[in-house]
Design a protein around this motif. Structure first.
Motif, PDB file in Angstrom:
ATOM      1  N   ARG A  16      41.126  43.059  34.237  1.00  0.00           N
ATOM      2  CA  ARG A  16      41.737  41.872  34.395  1.00  0.00           C
ATOM      3  C   ARG A  16      42.782  41.712  35.274  1.00  0.00           C
ATOM      4  NH1 ARG A  16      44.461  41.324  28.321  1.00  0.00           N
ATOM      5  NH2 ARG A  16      44.983  39.437  29.146  1.00  0.00           N
ATOM      6  N   GLY A  17      43.352  40.836  35.718  1.00  0.00           N
ATOM      7  CA  GLY A  17      44.319  40.724  36.522  1.00  0.00           C
ATOM      8  C   GLY A  17      44.229  41.660  37.844  1.00  0.00           C
ATOM      9  N   ILE A  18      45.535  42.259  38.093  1.00  0.00           N
ATOM     10  CA  ILE A  18      45.504  42.984  39.478  1.00  0.00           C
ATOM     11  C   ILE A  18      44.439  43.915  39.398  1.00  0.00           C
ATOM     12  CG2 ILE A  18      46.765  44.644  40.841  1.00  0.00           C
ATOM     13  CD1 ILE A  18      49.287  43.165  39.767  1.00  0.00           C
ATOM     14  N   GLY A  19      44.218  44.637  38.235  1.00  0.00           N
ATOM     15  CA  GLY A  19      43.073  45.473  37.972  1.00  0.00           C
ATOM     16  C   GLY A  19      41.603  45.154  38.415  1.00  0.00           C
ATOM     17  N   ARG A  20      41.509  43.956  37.890  1.00  0.00           N
ATOM     18  CA  ARG A  20      40.235  43.315  38.337  1.00  0.00           C
ATOM     19  C   ARG A  20      39.944  43.055  39.848  1.00  0.00           C
ATOM     20  NH1 ARG A  20      36.856  37.992  35.523  1.00  0.00           N
ATOM     21  NH2 ARG A  20      35.391  37.848  37.283  1.00  0.00           N
ATOM     22  N   ALA A  21      41.019  42.502  40.446  1.00  0.00           N
ATOM     23  CA  ALA A  21      40.917  42.257  41.882  1.00  0.00           C
ATOM     24  C   ALA A  21      40.676  43.544  42.547  1.00  0.00           C
ATOM     25  CB  ALA A  21      42.068  41.813  42.255  1.00  0.00           C
ATOM     26  N   ILE A  22      41.375  44.830  42.107  1.00  0.00           N
ATOM     27  CA  ILE A  22      41.086  46.034  42.573  1.00  0.00           C
ATOM     28  C   ILE A  22      39.594  46.418  42.515  1.00  0.00           C
ATOM     29  CG2 ILE A  22      41.810  48.478  42.509  1.00  0.00           C
ATOM     30  CD1 ILE A  22      44.787  47.562  41.808  1.00  0.00           C
ATOM     31  N   SER A  23      39.172  46.508  41.209  1.00  0.00           N
ATOM     32  CA  SER A  23      37.772  46.790  41.071  1.00  0.00           C
ATOM     33  C   SER A  23      36.893  46.015  42.065  1.00  0.00           C
ATOM     34  CB  SER A  23      37.324  46.455  39.675  1.00  0.00           C
ATOM     35  OG  SER A  23      38.062  47.094  38.698  1.00  0.00           O
ATOM     36  N   GLY A 187      54.572  42.414  43.001  1.00  0.00           N
ATOM     37  CA  GLY A 187      55.990  41.751  42.590  1.00  0.00           C
ATOM     38  C   GLY A 187      55.529  40.467  41.553  1.00  0.00           C
ATOM     39  N   ILE A 188      56.182  39.412  41.597  1.00  0.00           N
ATOM     40  CA  ILE A 188      55.392  38.546  40.481  1.00  0.00           C
ATOM     41  C   ILE A 188      54.238  38.007  41.136  1.00  0.00           C
ATOM     42  CG2 ILE A 188      56.096  36.246  39.486  1.00  0.00           C
ATOM     43  CD1 ILE A 188      58.821  36.804  40.305  1.00  0.00           C
ATOM     44  N   THR A 189      53.058  38.197  40.212  1.00  0.00           N
ATOM     45  CA  THR A 189      51.956  37.912  40.539  1.00  0.00           C
ATOM     46  C   THR A 189      50.913  37.100  39.630  1.00  0.00           C
ATOM     47  OG1 THR A 189      51.671  40.199  41.328  1.00  0.00           O
ATOM     48  CG2 THR A 189      49.745  38.979  41.331  1.00  0.00           C
ATOM     49  N   GLU A 190      50.191  36.161  40.237  1.00  0.00           N
ATOM     50  CA  GLU A 190      49.356  35.228  39.328  1.00  0.00           C
ATOM     51  C   GLU A 190      48.306  35.697  38.750  1.00  0.00           C
ATOM     52  OE1 GLU A 190      49.639  31.274  38.346  1.00  0.00           O
ATOM     53  OE2 GLU A 190      49.840  31.420  40.800  1.00  0.00           O
ATOM     54  N   THR A 191      48.665  36.118  37.502  1.00  0.00           N
ATOM     55  CA  THR A 191      47.644  36.803  36.667  1.00  0.00           C
ATOM     56  C   THR A 191      47.614  36.109  35.164  1.00  0.00           C
ATOM     57  OG1 THR A 191      48.933  38.262  35.643  1.00  0.00           O
ATOM     58  CG2 THR A 191      47.983  39.054  37.606  1.00  0.00           C
ATOM     59  N   ASP A 192      46.688  36.338  34.352  1.00  0.00           N
ATOM     60  CA  ASP A 192      46.359  35.654  32.975  1.00  0.00           C
ATOM     61  C   ASP A 192      47.738  35.940  32.360  1.00  0.00           C
ATOM     62  OD1 ASP A 192      45.720  38.293  32.663  1.00  0.00           O
ATOM     63  OD2 ASP A 192      44.071  37.692  31.404  1.00  0.00           O
ATOM     64  N   LEU A 193      48.533  37.393  32.425  1.00  0.00           N
ATOM     65  CA  LEU A 193      49.378  37.680  31.446  1.00  0.00           C
ATOM     66  C   LEU A 193      50.863  37.102  31.841  1.00  0.00           C
ATOM     67  CD1 LEU A 193      48.985  41.562  31.698  1.00  0.00           C
ATOM     68  CD2 LEU A 193      48.357  39.993  30.027  1.00  0.00           C
ATOM     69  N   ASN A 194      50.719  36.306  33.099  1.00  0.00           N
ATOM     70  CA  ASN A 194      51.967  35.512  33.411  1.00  0.00           C
ATOM     71  C   ASN A 194      51.301  34.067  33.395  1.00  0.00           C
ATOM     72  OD1 ASN A 194      53.564  37.761  34.392  1.00  0.00           O
ATOM     73  ND2 ASN A 194      52.626  37.953  36.312  1.00  0.00           N
ATOM     74  N   ALA A 195      50.451  33.692  33.036  1.00  0.00           N
ATOM     75  CA  ALA A 195      50.155  32.190  33.176  1.00  0.00           C
ATOM     76  C   ALA A 195      50.853  31.330  32.372  1.00  0.00           C
ATOM     77  CB  ALA A 195      48.850  32.008  32.625  1.00  0.00           C
TER      78      ALA A 195
END
Length: 253
Positions: A16-23, A187-195
């Motif tokens: 999810r989020g940053i981790g998914r983008a990294i994967s 920094g502040i990143t557009e993820t589902d956790l911040n949605a």
């Protein structure tokens, strides 16, 4: 051929989020990616399916960080998977959780839970990775940005700071094996956790104002920094922290 062809990566919190983008980024660069998840199996399967649809290779492994023996469980799941190679070239310690609590509001149980996920897990995941890490490999820790006051998530910031310290010392320890160790601070990143809170226009405007680019970052932008650190191009960089906040510190000056 991608720069990571023939290599294997493990990304904690990779679904999810940053981790998914990294994967997805590491798979696009040619790596076989082990996508770790804690509880959301559907998200992990979706990430793996997306990677495979794009021509990459990936598989999911489960371990719930914060529970006793989490690191052992992760590597046991990895070793048991038929796609696993038995070795790892790139380890990305990305999994984490932010708990909103000031010093006065943080009791001992909360503190222990935060540190178990954000500091203890990457320490022991990396410790158990040592015999599996190939010479010339990469350890990349996704942490937080030093020197920024964030009292609302104080214990989380403290735990992330511990991993920044780990990065420097581990870089010296693993240098004889040609393994680099670096950290990245989003920094502040557009993820589902911040949605939820970014859906509020006022909150989004405030978040955007924290960056000199006057917008919120994307997971892909952080993943691209990690992609560089995972690549051969970063071979002469170790023990460093890369700020991936879109100029957050500059905006505060």
């Amino acid at each position: 051929m991608g720069v990571l062809s023939g290599r294997t990566a493990l990304v904690t919190g990779g679904s999810r989020g940053i981790g998914r983008a990294i994967s997805e980024r590491l798979a696009r660069d040619g790596a076989l990616v082990a996508v770790h998840y804690g509880s959301n199996e559907a998200a992990a399967k979706e990430t793996v399916a997306t990677i495979e649809a794009a021509g990459g290779r990936a598989f999911a492994v489960r371990a719930e960080f914060g529970a006793p023996g989490a690191a052992e469980a992760l590597w046991a799941a990895y070793d048991a998977h038929p796609m696993a190679t038995g070795a790892v070239d790139v380890l990305v310690n990305n999994a984490g959780a932010a708990t909103f609590a000031t010093l006065a509001d943080t009791d001992e149980a909360t503190y222990d839970r935060i540190h178990a996920v954000n500091a203890k897990a990457p320490f022991f995941v990396t410790r158990l990775a040592l015999p599996r890490l190939r010479e010339g490999g990469r350890v990349i820790n996704v942490t937080g940005t030093p020197d920024i006051a964030l009292p609302a998530i104080l214990a989380t910031v403290m735990a992330k700071g511990a991993v920044n310290a780990l990065t420097v010392s581990l870089a010296a320890e693993l240098a004889p094996r040609g393994i680099t160790v670096n950290s990245v601070g989003p920094g502040i990143t557009e993820t589902d956790l911040n949605a939820g809170w970014l859906a509020d226009p006022a909150a989004r405007a405030h978040a955007a104002s924290r960056s000199v680019f006057h917008r919120v970052g994307t997971p892909a932008e952080v993943a691209d920094v990690v992609g560089f650190l995972a690549s051969p191009d970063s071979r002469w960089m170790t023990g460093q922290h890369l700020d991936a906040t879109g100029g957050l510190q500059l905006a505060l000056l």
